[in-house]
Design a protein around this motif. Structure first.
Motif, PDB file in Angstrom:
ATOM      1  N   SER A 178       0.750  -1.182  -0.033  1.00  0.00           N
ATOM      2  CA  SER A 178      -0.194   0.046   0.056  1.00  0.00           C
ATOM      3  C   SER A 178       0.813   1.316  -0.192  1.00  0.00           C
ATOM      4  O   SER A 178       0.498   2.190  -0.757  1.00  0.00           O
ATOM      5  N   GLU A 179       2.081   1.126   0.677  1.00  0.00           N
ATOM      6  CA  GLU A 179       2.821   2.230   0.740  1.00  0.00           C
ATOM      7  C   GLU A 179       3.336   2.578  -0.705  1.00  0.00           C
ATOM      8  O   GLU A 179       3.600   3.843  -0.844  1.00  0.00           O
ATOM      9  N   ARG A 180       3.458   1.750  -1.536  1.00  0.00           N
ATOM     10  CA  ARG A 180       4.032   1.882  -2.913  1.00  0.00           C
ATOM     11  C   ARG A 180       2.848   2.668  -3.750  1.00  0.00           C
ATOM     12  O   ARG A 180       3.204   3.598  -4.599  1.00  0.00           O
ATOM     13  N   PHE A 181       1.747   2.397  -3.528  1.00  0.00           N
ATOM     14  CA  PHE A 181       0.496   2.865  -4.065  1.00  0.00           C
ATOM     15  C   PHE A 181       0.441   4.354  -3.448  1.00  0.00           C
ATOM     16  O   PHE A 181       0.405   5.246  -4.517  1.00  0.00           O
ATOM     17  N   VAL A 182       0.618   4.723  -2.248  1.00  0.00           N
ATOM     18  CA  VAL A 182       0.942   6.106  -2.076  1.00  0.00           C
ATOM     19  C   VAL A 182       1.897   6.685  -2.699  1.00  0.00           C
ATOM     20  O   VAL A 182       1.809   7.947  -3.163  1.00  0.00           O
ATOM     21  N   SER A 183       3.109   6.218  -2.407  1.00  0.00           N
ATOM     22  CA  SER A 183       4.181   7.028  -3.121  1.00  0.00           C
ATOM     23  C   SER A 183       3.996   7.241  -4.639  1.00  0.00           C
ATOM     24  O   SER A 183       4.614   8.289  -5.074  1.00  0.00           O
ATOM     25  N   ASP A 184       3.684   6.013  -5.291  1.00  0.00           N
ATOM     26  CA  ASP A 184       3.334   6.386  -6.711  1.00  0.00           C
ATOM     27  C   ASP A 184       2.205   7.472  -7.120  1.00  0.00           C
ATOM     28  O   ASP A 184       2.492   8.383  -7.832  1.00  0.00           O
ATOM     29  N   MET A 185       1.288   7.692  -6.351  1.00  0.00           N
ATOM     30  CA  MET A 185       0.425   8.395  -6.458  1.00  0.00           C
ATOM     31  C   MET A 185       0.896   9.839  -6.096  1.00  0.00           C
ATOM     32  O   MET A 185       0.826  10.814  -6.906  1.00  0.00           O
ATOM     33  N   VAL A 186       1.821  10.088  -5.139  1.00  0.00           N
ATOM     34  CA  VAL A 186       2.372  11.451  -4.786  1.00  0.00           C
ATOM     35  C   VAL A 186       3.236  11.950  -6.014  1.00  0.00           C
ATOM     36  O   VAL A 186       3.183  12.866  -6.470  1.00  0.00           O
ATOM     37  N   LYS A 187       4.135  10.856  -6.543  1.00  0.00           N
ATOM     38  CA  LYS A 187       4.886  11.174  -7.512  1.00  0.00           C
ATOM     39  C   LYS A 187       3.850  11.428  -8.887  1.00  0.00           C
ATOM     40  O   LYS A 187       4.431  12.582  -9.542  1.00  0.00           O
ATOM     41  N   ALA A 188       3.072  10.783  -9.140  1.00  0.00           N
ATOM     42  CA  ALA A 188       2.062  11.110 -10.292  1.00  0.00           C
ATOM     43  C   ALA A 188       1.615  12.708  -9.996  1.00  0.00           C
ATOM     44  O   ALA A 188       1.609  13.402 -11.075  1.00  0.00           O
ATOM     45  N   LEU A 189       1.358  12.908  -8.803  1.00  0.00           N
ATOM     46  CA  LEU A 189       0.624  14.391  -8.683  1.00  0.00           C
ATOM     47  C   LEU A 189       1.745  15.218  -8.699  1.00  0.00           C
ATOM     48  O   LEU A 189       1.540  16.153  -9.565  1.00  0.00           O
TER      49      LEU A 189
END
Lengths: 442, 232
Positions: A178-189
């Motif tokens: 789940s942490e990767r989902f969060v960090s990928d999303m932050v990067k995408a933003l």
């Protein structure tokens, strides 16, 4: 490695204290061109530190190395990878550990249903996982696997993914923490690529997200995940989630997510019983190409009760020691190899500690457990404490009775039977017992 | 005649495997060497009392790995905890990560979370991790159970304190790396009369090295008595 940089670091190695050198200079990777030497730092922290404290020194050493004009030094965050110094002759330990080559979808092929050791504590979760793998998006959606740390949730999740790929090789499956989902999303933003991010996760055939308790408190990620989740379910694509607790108990998670997580099938994984622990040890030993005698597996299984990681750690210790000394693995050998670990467990688990933990759990006084009081609020915790003492220590029943205010061994026997019976019929009590077991053997 | 001043230059003794006397710790040393070379266990958790030589060994691992062209990060958490957990970001791309004094970050939510993330990524990418602490994983006051159990997943090794005879050998090795001649009877004298933990003894040896240089004298028992009489 760049020749110039390699000369430079041997000079710096002689001049800086080893710890400073290893902390700040060693992690840098160099890319050399005609006019510049680019130094790649693994993160912002190292980059800033080197800029502040070492760049002058580096430039000084470089100019001393180069007789003609020295290249300019540029510092950036990054890595030269993926190429890695691969060993010429990997050891058996390394071979066993590297067998788990990862695929682009992050699935670990070593985690399959075949290598999953089934026992009473996890059979329901395994059966549900197999159902899901055979009926993608149509059996239980989402499948929510929950339980304490190190009990095999991640293994089941990978097994589902691997099994789906067996029957549908073209399936688009994504496993991630789940942490990767969060960090990928932050990067995408940050990179203005949130639509690509959304598109990617909303079109997979099966999304497997591990440890979703780490979504707690991250509202923007929860929001995004909520929409991803809905889209996948609407399109009958499979979602599998794992968590360290039941959906309703996750603090910091939106109610609508909690309720949706309960839509499919929440299924628990409990700590393994002795027989399962032994079977796990045997299976791991076979995987490592080691002959593990039954009595050694039982010895380790009896001593290490809390979770599978610790069990694996103990087995690893015995195998490593046997490789080092060249001695075969016998009971005596294992006892010696695990001496430190066992001494530690013995210190943690004793009858006094069990009484204290149970009293705190039920919010009663420790003295009540030893008293002659016979009210339900006292007798039940007392019986549980006795059953735990029998399970977790090597004391005889008369000894346990004596330590509970001088009771007879038949009282202890009755308590153990009663607790066993109640664990099968009373969910609340079964959960209390598991919690206590986990606390005491963690 | 006034005593000659020794130049206050910083001398950095090498922290390699050759400068470490294993004594009873031959097994952990071998495993560490193998992992540093990329041919051993993926995860080693090394624990032992302060002064047992954990930091020395981690630095030796860095040297060994570098000789094999592996990329490395070494993090002394005792010092880095004063800064932020961003120090752990991106390290999964290194072939080997060495974390010294992991007990220092126990109970700090940001550091624990960062280490948990790093741990998972290193594992995903099949990278090597060596961690040290003063206690085994189960005894650390790490609040994140997911992290605590992961730390005990690999090979946990204990670094034992050395017996006096081995300490003597270790001291002689250290003296040699300083370029100082330490006769056995002088070494025994130090062990018998001063704190017997190796870091304290090494520190004392460093001071004595400085003092013998300044006085242009050899290291003898009378010299030590006189020097310590002067400094205390």
């Amino acid at each position: 490695m760049s020749l110039l940089w390699s000369q430079c670091i041997s000079k710096l190695e002689g001049e800086l204290p080893p710890q400073q050198f290893n902390t700040w200079i060693r992690p840098l990777q160099a890319v050399e061109s005609e006019s510049e030497l680019k130094l790649l730092a693994p993160n912002r922290f190292v980059l800033d530190w080197v800029k502040q404290h070492f760049i002058g020194k580096i430039e000084e050493v470089l100019s001393a190395q180069k007789t003609d004009s020295s290249p300019s030094v540029v510092l950036e965050i990054g890595t030269k990878k993926p190429e890695s110094a691969e060993e010429s002759s990997p050891s058996p330990a390394r071979k066993a550990q590297s067998a788990k080559k990862n695929q682009p979808n992050n699935l670990n092929v070593a985690f399959s249903f075949e290598t999953f050791v089934e026992g009473k504590s996890n059979q329901l979760a395994k059966a549900a996982s197999m159902q899901v793998a055979q009926n993608v998006g149509r059996a239980y959606n989402p499948l929510f696997i929950y339980g304490g740390v190190g009990l095999g949730k991640t293994h089941l999740m990978h097994a589902i993914g691997n099994e789906i790929l067996k029957s549908i090789p073209s399936a688009n499956i994504v496993y991630l923490h789940s942490e990767r989902f969060v960090s990928d999303m932050v990067k995408a933003l940050q990179h203005n690529a949130i639509n690509t991010f959304k598109e990617y996760y909303r079109t997979v055939d099966a999304l497997l997200i591990d440890d979703i308790q780490f979504f707690a408190g991250k509202e923007r990620s929860q929001e995004e995940f909520f929409h991803t989740f809905n889209t996948l379910l609407e399109n009958k694509h499979q979602v599998v989630l794992t968590c360290d607790r039941y959906p309703k108990e996750i603090k910091g998670l939106e109610e609508r997510l909690k309720s949706r997580f309960g839509w499919g099938l929440p299924v628990a994984v409990e700590p393994p019983d002795l027989e399962t622990r032994v079977a796990i040890l045997m299976s791991k030993a076979v995987h490592s190409g080691v002959d593990l005698p039954d009595e050694v597996a039982f010895f380790i299984g009896k001593r290490i009760r809390s979770n599978i990681r610790e069990l694996e750690g103990a087995l690893r210790r015995v195998i490593a020691n046997s490789h080092f000394t060249g001695k075969p693995i016998t009971l005596e050998f294992a006892k010696e190899a695990l001496r430190d670990l066992i001494a530690l467990q013995d210190r943690l688990i004793n009858v006094e500690n069990i009484q204290k933990t149970v009293a705190e759990y039920y919010k009663i006084r420790g003295a009540d457990l030893l008293s002659s009081k016979r009210t339900r609020s006292i007798t039940r915790p007392r019986q549980i404490a006795m059953a735990l003492a029998k399970e977790l220590t090597n004391h005889s029943l008369p000894e346990i009775g004596a330590m509970f205010g001088g009771r007879d061994h038949t009282t202890v026997l009755h308590a153990c039977r009663k607790v066993q019976e109640l664990r099968e019929s009373d969910n609340k009590l079964a959960e209390d017992y598991s919690n206590l077991l986990r606390t005491l053997s963690a | 005649m006034p005593q000659q001043l020794a130049l206050p230059f910083a001398f950095n003794p090498e922290l390699g495997f050759d400068q470490f006397h294993p004594g009873v710790n031959a097994e952990p040393v071998r495993h560490l060497r193998q992992t540093a070379a990329g041919m051993g266990e993926r995860l080693i958790f090394l624990w032992g009392d302060s002064g047992a030589g954990k930091t020395h060994l981690l630095n030796a691992c860095c040297r060994e790995a570098a000789h094999r062209n592996r990329t490395i990060s070494y993090l002394p958490l005792d010092l880095l905890i004063a800064w932020d957990a961003g120090a752990l970001e991106g390290l999964e791309h290194q072939d080997l990560v060495c974390l010294d004094d992991v007990d220092r970050i126990a109970g700090d939510p940001a550091w624990e979370a960062a280490l948990f993330i790093l741990f998972n990524r290193l594992r995903e990418l099949n990278r090597d991790l060596i961690v040290t602490a003063t206690a085994p994983p189960a005894r650390l006051s790490i609040s994140l159970p997911d992290l605590k159990t992961r730390l005990g997943w690999g090979l946990t090794l204990r670094l034992h304190a050395l017996a006096d005879e081995d300490k003597l050998v270790a001291l002689e090795l250290h003296a040699r790396s300083l370029g100082l001649d330490l006769p056995p009877q002088v070494g025994r004298f130090l062990l018998a009369h001063y704190p017997r933990d190796l870091p304290a003894l090494r520190c004392l040896l460093g001071q004595l090295d400085h003092a013998t240089l300044a006085a242009k004298r050899r290291l003898t028992i009378p010299f030590i008595k006189a020097f310590l009489g002067e400094t205390t």
